[in-house]
Design a protein around this motif. Sequence first.
Motif, PDB file in Angstrom:
ATOM      1  N   GLY A  79      54.514  86.930  15.565  1.00 27.91           N
ATOM      2  CA  GLY A  79      53.409  87.857  15.779  1.00 27.91           C
ATOM      3  C   GLY A  79      52.265  87.249  16.561  1.00 27.91           C
ATOM      4  N   TYR A  80      51.810  86.057  16.143  1.00 29.20           N
ATOM      5  CA  TYR A  80      50.702  85.393  16.833  1.00 29.20           C
ATOM      6  C   TYR A  80      51.162  84.841  18.182  1.00 29.20           C
ATOM      7  CZ  TYR A  80      47.071  85.296  13.178  1.00 29.20           C
ATOM      8  OH  TYR A  80      46.086  85.627  12.292  1.00 29.20           O
ATOM      9  N   GLY A  81      52.239  84.072  18.166  1.00 35.88           N
ATOM     10  CA  GLY A  81      52.658  83.371  19.380  1.00 35.88           C
ATOM     11  C   GLY A  81      53.385  84.228  20.388  1.00 35.88           C
ATOM     12  N   GLN A  82      54.189  85.194  19.908  1.00 30.76           N
ATOM     13  CA  GLN A  82      55.035  85.969  20.815  1.00 30.76           C
ATOM     14  C   GLN A  82      54.539  87.387  21.056  1.00 30.76           C
ATOM     15  OE1 GLN A  82      58.160  85.015  22.379  1.00 30.76           O
ATOM     16  NE2 GLN A  82      57.385  82.980  21.934  1.00 30.76           N
ATOM     17  N   GLY A  83      53.895  88.012  20.069  1.00 31.30           N
ATOM     18  CA  GLY A  83      53.363  89.345  20.259  1.00 31.30           C
ATOM     19  C   GLY A  83      54.155  90.433  19.551  1.00 31.30           C
ATOM     20  N   PRO A  84      53.762  91.707  19.723  1.00 29.73           N
ATOM     21  CA  PRO A  84      54.360  92.814  18.972  1.00 29.73           C
ATOM     22  C   PRO A  84      55.866  92.959  19.162  1.00 29.73           C
ATOM     23  CG  PRO A  84      52.356  93.522  20.083  1.00 29.73           C
ATOM     24  CD  PRO A  84      52.670  92.158  20.596  1.00 29.73           C
ATOM     25  N   GLY A  85      56.362  92.720  20.371  1.00 27.91           N
ATOM     26  CA  GLY A  85      57.794  92.898  20.625  1.00 27.91           C
ATOM     27  C   GLY A  85      58.651  91.996  19.763  1.00 27.91           C
ATOM     28  N   GLN A  86      58.351  90.711  19.760  1.00 26.01           N
ATOM     29  CA  GLN A  86      59.120  89.769  18.963  1.00 26.01           C
ATOM     30  C   GLN A  86      58.843  89.915  17.471  1.00 26.01           C
ATOM     31  OE1 GLN A  86      61.536  89.206  20.904  1.00 26.01           O
ATOM     32  NE2 GLN A  86      61.705  87.104  20.218  1.00 26.01           N
ATOM     33  N   ALA A  87      57.613  90.276  17.120  1.00 21.39           N
ATOM     34  CA  ALA A  87      57.295  90.517  15.715  1.00 21.39           C
ATOM     35  C   ALA A  87      58.147  91.661  15.177  1.00 21.39           C
ATOM     36  CB  ALA A  87      55.814  90.838  15.561  1.00 21.39           C
ATOM     37  N   LEU A  88      58.333  92.687  15.983  1.00 25.91           N
ATOM     38  CA  LEU A  88      59.182  93.815  15.579  1.00 25.91           C
ATOM     39  C   LEU A  88      60.642  93.402  15.508  1.00 25.91           C
ATOM     40  CD1 LEU A  88      59.766  96.835  15.070  1.00 25.91           C
ATOM     41  CD2 LEU A  88      59.868  97.120  17.552  1.00 25.91           C
ATOM     42  N   ASN A  89      61.124  92.694  16.536  1.00 22.65           N
ATOM     43  CA  ASN A  89      62.538  92.305  16.581  1.00 22.65           C
ATOM     44  C   ASN A  89      62.928  91.483  15.354  1.00 22.65           C
ATOM     45  OD1 ASN A  89      62.537  93.554  19.047  1.00 22.65           O
ATOM     46  ND2 ASN A  89      62.647  91.683  20.254  1.00 22.65           N
ATOM     47  N   PHE A  90      62.165  90.447  15.081  1.00 19.12           N
ATOM     48  CA  PHE A  90      62.522  89.574  13.967  1.00 19.12           C
ATOM     49  C   PHE A  90      62.081  90.139  12.622  1.00 19.12           C
ATOM     50  CE2 PHE A  90      63.443  86.751  17.383  1.00 19.12           C
ATOM     51  CZ  PHE A  90      64.511  86.013  16.901  1.00 19.12           C
ATOM     52  N   GLY A  91      61.079  91.000  12.633  1.00 22.73           N
ATOM     53  CA  GLY A  91      60.736  91.707  11.412  1.00 22.73           C
ATOM     54  C   GLY A  91      61.887  92.593  10.955  1.00 22.73           C
ATOM     55  N   THR A  92      62.578  93.203  11.919  1.00 19.48           N
ATOM     56  CA  THR A  92      63.750  94.020  11.613  1.00 19.48           C
ATOM     57  C   THR A  92      64.878  93.163  11.039  1.00 19.48           C
ATOM     58  OG1 THR A  92      63.185  95.517  13.434  1.00 19.48           O
ATOM     59  CG2 THR A  92      65.428  95.652  12.567  1.00 19.48           C
ATOM     60  N   ILE A  93      65.127  92.009  11.666  1.00 20.07           N
ATOM     61  CA  ILE A  93      66.173  91.104  11.185  1.00 20.07           C
ATOM     62  C   ILE A  93      65.863  90.629   9.769  1.00 20.07           C
ATOM     63  CG2 ILE A  93      67.237  88.836  11.548  1.00 20.07           C
ATOM     64  CD1 ILE A  93      66.785  89.275  14.577  1.00 20.07           C
ATOM     65  N   TYR A  94      64.606  90.260   9.514  1.00 20.29           N
ATOM     66  CA  TYR A  94      64.218  89.750   8.202  1.00 20.29           C
ATOM     67  C   TYR A  94      64.303  90.839   7.143  1.00 20.29           C
ATOM     68  CZ  TYR A  94      62.764  85.156   9.834  1.00 20.29           C
ATOM     69  OH  TYR A  94      62.776  83.881  10.329  1.00 20.29           O
ATOM     70  N   MET A  95      63.950  92.061   7.520  1.00 24.44           N
ATOM     71  CA  MET A  95      64.050  93.173   6.584  1.00 24.44           C
ATOM     72  C   MET A  95      65.505  93.405   6.175  1.00 24.44           C
ATOM     73  SD  MET A  95      62.679  97.085   7.083  1.00 24.44           S
ATOM     74  CE  MET A  95      63.904  97.442   8.355  1.00 24.44           C
ATOM     75  N   ASP A  96      66.415  93.333   7.151  1.00 24.29           N
ATOM     76  CA  ASP A  96      67.842  93.532   6.863  1.00 24.29           C
ATOM     77  C   ASP A  96      68.404  92.390   6.017  1.00 24.29           C
ATOM     78  OD1 ASP A  96      67.722  95.842   8.329  1.00 24.29           O
ATOM     79  OD2 ASP A  96      68.516  94.949  10.173  1.00 24.29           O
ATOM     80  N   ARG A  97      68.033  91.148   6.345  1.00 23.70           N
ATOM     81  CA  ARG A  97      68.532  89.998   5.580  1.00 23.70           C
ATOM     82  C   ARG A  97      68.001  90.045   4.135  1.00 23.70           C
ATOM     83  NH1 ARG A  97      71.444  90.293   8.870  1.00 23.70           N
ATOM     84  NH2 ARG A  97      71.925  88.928  10.633  1.00 23.70           N
ATOM     85  N   ALA A  98      66.758  90.454   3.967  1.00 23.12           N
ATOM     86  CA  ALA A  98      66.197  90.568   2.626  1.00 23.12           C
ATOM     87  C   ALA A  98      66.917  91.657   1.831  1.00 23.12           C
ATOM     88  CB  ALA A  98      64.698  90.873   2.705  1.00 23.12           C
ATOM     89  N   ALA A  99      67.220  92.783   2.497  1.00 22.84           N
ATOM     90  CA  ALA A  99      67.914  93.880   1.825  1.00 22.84           C
ATOM     91  C   ALA A  99      69.313  93.460   1.363  1.00 22.84           C
ATOM     92  CB  ALA A  99      68.003  95.083   2.753  1.00 22.84           C
ATOM     93  N   GLU A 100      69.988  92.621   2.187  1.00 25.56           N
ATOM     94  CA  GLU A 100      71.317  92.128   1.808  1.00 25.56           C
ATOM     95  C   GLU A 100      71.267  91.300   0.530  1.00 25.56           C
ATOM     96  OE1 GLU A 100      72.681  89.953   5.160  1.00 25.56           O
ATOM     97  OE2 GLU A 100      72.966  91.718   6.443  1.00 25.56           O
ATOM     98  N   GLN A 101      70.106  90.686   0.257  1.00 25.20           N
ATOM     99  CA  GLN A 101      69.943  89.846  -0.930  1.00 25.20           C
ATOM    100  C   GLN A 101      69.223  90.580  -2.065  1.00 25.20           C
ATOM    101  OE1 GLN A 101      68.272  85.972   0.405  1.00 25.20           O
ATOM    102  NE2 GLN A 101      68.980  86.543   2.442  1.00 25.20           N
ATOM    103  N   GLY A 102      69.087  91.901  -1.899  1.00 22.64           N
ATOM    104  CA  GLY A 102      68.460  92.702  -2.941  1.00 22.64           C
ATOM    105  C   GLY A 102      66.961  92.570  -3.016  1.00 22.64           C
ATOM    106  N   ILE A 103      66.325  92.152  -1.901  1.00 15.43           N
ATOM    107  CA  ILE A 103      64.869  91.968  -1.866  1.00 15.43           C
ATOM    108  C   ILE A 103      64.264  93.024  -0.953  1.00 15.43           C
ATOM    109  CG2 ILE A 103      62.968  90.394  -1.293  1.00 15.43           C
ATOM    110  CD1 ILE A 103      64.983  88.074  -1.646  1.00 15.43           C
ATOM    111  N   PHE A 104      63.295  93.761  -1.456  1.00 13.68           N
ATOM    112  CA  PHE A 104      62.596  94.728  -0.611  1.00 13.68           C
ATOM    113  C   PHE A 104      61.503  94.017   0.179  1.00 13.68           C
ATOM    114  CE2 PHE A 104      58.867  97.490  -0.016  1.00 13.68           C
ATOM    115  CZ  PHE A 104      59.419  98.391   0.885  1.00 13.68           C
ATOM    116  N   PHE A 105      61.552  94.156   1.495  1.00 17.21           N
ATOM    117  CA  PHE A 105      60.550  93.516   2.349  1.00 17.21           C
ATOM    118  C   PHE A 105      60.379  94.360   3.610  1.00 17.21           C
ATOM    119  CE2 PHE A 105      59.731  90.380   5.870  1.00 17.21           C
ATOM    120  CZ  PHE A 105      58.382  90.207   5.580  1.00 17.21           C
ATOM    121  N   PRO A 106      59.216  94.984   3.821  1.00 21.84           N
ATOM    122  CA  PRO A 106      58.974  95.788   5.028  1.00 21.84           C
ATOM    123  C   PRO A 106      58.703  94.889   6.233  1.00 21.84           C
ATOM    124  CG  PRO A 106      57.003  95.764   3.672  1.00 21.84           C
ATOM    125  CD  PRO A 106      58.045  94.986   2.913  1.00 21.84           C
ATOM    126  N   GLY A 107      59.753  94.227   6.712  1.00 20.69           N
ATOM    127  CA  GLY A 107      59.599  93.202   7.740  1.00 20.69           C
ATOM    128  C   GLY A 107      58.975  93.695   9.028  1.00 20.69           C
TER     129      GLY A 107
END
Length: 479
Positions: free
Chosen positions: A152-180
């Motif tokens: 978010g700080y270093g790369q900006g909204p585009g990368q924050a969204l891209n990896f926020g999506t990945i982190y949200m999916d990985r958290a969901a696979e482990q039963g963790i709710f996270f609005p990445g």
Amino acid sequence: MNTLAVPFFATDAVWNIMIQLCIIAVGLLAGNIVRTKVPFMQKSLIPSALIGGALILIFKAIYTDLCGWENLIDKTSMEIITYHALGLGFVALALKNNKVESKSSTMKVIETGTLTAITYIIQGIVGLLVTIPMFYFGKKIFYAAGLLLPMGYGQGPGQALNFGTIYMDRAAEQGIFFPGKDFGLSIAAMGFIVGCVVGVVYLNILKRKGKIKISEIQEKQRNKLSDYEGENEIPDTESVDKFSIQICLVLFTYLLVYLVNHLLQTLDLGTFGEKTLMPLMWGFNFLLGTLFGIMVKGIIKSLQKAKIMKREYINNYLLNRISGFFFDIMIVAGTAAINFSEFKGFALPYILVCTLGAIATFWFVLKACRHLYPNYTYEGFFSMFGMLTGTASNGMILLREIDPKFETPAANNLVLQSLPAVALGFPVLLLVSYAPQGFTRTLITLGILVVVFIIFNLFLFRKKIFKTRSHDTSSKTEP
């Protein structure tokens, strides 16, 4: 009963993406009005695009309560626009014929790229030092969420969204709710505010101390004919408009990004490919776009040398305008896509990550700039701090306050550092996809980041370190 058939062009599916683009346009125009007419906003140097996105967020909160039109601003469409605007903006920049009269030595550019990579690492370490303990002691946060700070700080909204999506999916696979996605986009929005507001406050502190002089820029920016029309270029309007050619080159290059990623997706790459490589490839679409942009530009140059292509089709001025358009759209859409309804339980880790990240970034960039740029410390600091919390344009905006004509090498350092920064930072960025696959892997990632941080600092501060050691050794040998 007779029902009136709705023609296809009147359906929501046809109009949805266009409505979202119109909302972004209205937000950007409104943001520009606020930026130019409100003195506080003008002095803060906050980009019009961020103000526009914030106005859309405010409007969304008001009209949902009053009118109940929950789907007027479509979160998914805003996220899609953010994702593609990032890639298209970088493609446009990569296609440019860069003729930079460098005031910077090659080593200084490499050192500046190293500074960028180290700052990403610091932001990642700080973020993990917040989220790992909070997760371990039972707080409601995904353990790897801190790595969204450099996105978010270093790369900006585009990368924050891209990896926020990945982190949200990985958290969901482990039963963790996270609005990445919302967590990452909120960090990116805060990064712009930190870069601009903290930057302006520090500018005024230094001004009061007499260490810098803030320049009043009197001259208006005027574009010369030579800026728009280079030697042997195609005419403005022939069989195809010159602007249309630039758009087609950008879209053609971006199509190559999709085709390569789609081809890789069809291959059997195993667990590593599915969990790490492919999310990284799709997430770093802007890097592939940059590489293919350079490749397309090289092919055009080869065709010109072979006399197969006799005219110049690439226009730097128009490509600059195209990239600026896409980056403005990205910031507005990325900010407008934030949804705070699922974000309330994550306020504490968000505040801690953003605050400590801002302090660490400010401290390290200032310390490094005093060492790297002794003759233009503050010019170097404001350009790099603005970029490492927002985008390169934020760095340039802050730099213009004390170096309006870019007389120091700071602007050149900022432009040219991207290649060494990518080369040095890419192996580390692989860890960003590796970490969310398990708590142990996140701990391993933190350890690797610390080791790489030490190694990079040994290079960046090598003259100071080895000079001190040499001085200590010589002192001990004196009779």
